[in-house]
Enzyme design. Structure first.
Site, PDB file in Angstrom:
ATOM      1  N   CYS A  43      -3.294   8.282 -17.181  1.00  0.00           N
ATOM      2  CA  CYS A  43      -3.481   7.108 -16.317  1.00  0.00           C
ATOM      3  C   CYS A  43      -4.774   7.183 -15.507  1.00  0.00           C
ATOM      4  O   CYS A  43      -5.250   6.168 -14.998  1.00  0.00           O
ATOM      5  CB  CYS A  43      -2.289   6.958 -15.370  1.00  0.00           C
ATOM      6  N   LYS A 431       9.527  -8.443  11.012  1.00  0.00           N
ATOM      7  CA  LYS A 431      10.290  -8.817   9.824  1.00  0.00           C
ATOM      8  C   LYS A 431       9.345  -8.663   8.632  1.00  0.00           C
ATOM      9  O   LYS A 431       8.448  -9.480   8.415  1.00  0.00           O
ATOM     10  CB  LYS A 431      10.831 -10.249   9.918  1.00  0.00           C
TER      11      LYS A 431
END
Length: 442
Positions: A43, A431
């Site tokens: 990779c 959030k």
């Protein structure tokens, strides 16, 4: 004392050999690989070509000498296994240097043969300078060509993960890059709206993209496309995909599945209980649907290696299936996905809904923040998360990892609301975007 023979010495093969040795100090372990390098980080190859990794040898995790001296594992490079005799439990091996063949016995055989790059038959292709990028030798050839011939342009055929990673790295070293992609979008595994963000990023960095097109004729550096346009390139990089190396298995009567991989059960055994298959050539199942699936990525190969090592040494741990979780870098964007995409869901009998959340990666008032495009599919009935894709400047990896974990754990959209995720202005919002996806689900 068990004798284990392993075909392949990269991610799957080298890992399973090491892990068997960890659990069994006495087993005889023999590994064969037809290439001249083992246990390397495939990779990382685009980033060596792009100069981000300065020394190609940094990708090599171990050598045959280290395996023998430190782990008592015999690794034979430039050796191709050409035949399996299941009745006698032997393999025939060809020494590619001496051209001499010999037989090796086994109690258990593990196949990790990887795949071969797909190169379509194209008129005149032999007149061009063309490369594939599948193994360590391929990388060295490309590097050698770039450093000696100083090319100015490249056409990449195929806009999958490797194709777009190579586009970035070749642009970074000063090449003019074009991509020719047969499908209507780049990164065909992504949903169309996510793919469009990647395409814009490529275009913004000067990459020319030819979609729904392919090369029909090659005349040296001139490439004629199906659309009739002719483009020029000093060399071609074929990045269409990989065909699993299954001939050895097929010739031995092992079952080949609908994905063209070697069919395996939950312990990665083939239809011969003494032969296992792992990595790019192994077919297993989708974690969500149970359908046949083959994912040629590093994580599945390493997980499968662990399961095979445990099974051979006496502990049964089932492989629970594949999500295909992956991520790549495309210039300033990170692009990631897990689970089922929109196309797969539309082709399935499942009823699903989708939430798209556009957020900042972290607090907008903090100077270092980026945009996030987050898309989550969920079951309309059970509300379980089925798949997710994310594109953005930072923080993509942790969001997709949370959502991959949510799928694995069987969490619902309502559970996403309740996840207590780490927050400080440099990292997220009170959030998190993952929480917001849950709150916004009907």
């Amino acid at each position: 004392m068990k004798k284990i023979v392993i075909v392949g010495a990269v991610a799957g093969g080298a890992t399973v050999a090491s892990q068997i040795r960890f659990y069994d100090k006495n087993a005889e372990i023999v590994v064969f690989d037809q290439d001249d390098t083992m246990s390397y980080g495939a990779c990382g190859m685009p980033y060596v070509i792009g100069g981000k990794i300065s020394e190609h040898n940094r990708l090599i995790a171990a050598t045959p000498e280290e395996f023998k001296n430190e782990r008592k594992i015999n690794v034979f490079l430039k050796h191709r296994v050409t035949k399996i005799d299941r009745q006698l439990k032997t393999v025939e091996v060809l020494n590619l240097e001496s051209q001499q063949s010999f037989k090796e016995t086994y109690d258990f055989l593990i196949l990790s043969p990887g795949g071969t790059p797909i190169v379509p038959e194209t008129t005149g292709l032999e007149s061009a300078i063309m490369f594939t990028l599948r193994n360590f030798s391929d990388m060295k050839k490309i590097n050698g060509y770039i450093s000696t011939e100083k090319p100015k342009s490249c056409v990449i055929v195929g806009a999958g993960f490797i194709g777009v990673e190579m586009a970035e790295n070749l642009v970074d070293i000063g090449l003019n890059v074009s991509i020719v992609e047969k499908s209507p979008q780049v990164m065909n595994i992504m949903d169309v709206d996510c793919s469009a963000l990647v395409e814009k990023e490529l275009s913004d960095h000067g990459v020319r993209i030819y979609k729904e097109d392919f090369i029909t004729n090659v005349k040296g550096s001139n490439l004629v496309l199906d659309s009739g346009e002719t483009i020029q390139a000093d060399f071609i990089l074929m990045s269409i995909g990989v065909s699993p190396n299954t001939k050895l298995a097929e010739d031995a009567g092992l079952t080949i599945g609908e994905t063209r991989g070697i069919v395996t059960n939950e312990y990665l055994q083939t239809n011969d209980a003494y032969i296992y298959a792992i990595g790019d050539a192994a077919e297993n199942k989708d974690f969500i649907t149970g359908d046949a699936k083959r994912v040629p990525l590093a994580w599945p190969a390493h997980r499968q290696a662990f399961i095979v090592a445990k099974h051979i040494t006496g502990e049964k741990i089932p492989f629970k299936g594949l999500l295909g979780t992956t991520i790549c870098k495309v210039f300033s964007l990170d692009v990631a996905l897990t689970g089922l995409n929109e196309r797969a869901l539309k082709d399935s009998p499942m009823k699903f809904e989708t939430i798209i959340q556009k957020s900042k990666s972290n607090a907008g008032y903090y100077p270092d923040h980026a945009n996030i495009f987050l898309k989550v599919h969920y079951d309309s009935v059970t509300r379980k998360v089925l798949g997710a894709q994310a594109v953005g400047g930072k923080g993509i990896d942790k969001r997709i990892d949370v959502l991959s974990t949510a799928i694995f754990a069987g969490l619902t959209m309502d559970d996403l609301q309740a996840l207590e995720l780490a927050y400080a202005p440099p990292y997220s919002s009170p959030k998190d975007p993952v929480n917001m996806v849950g709150y916004r689900a009907n």
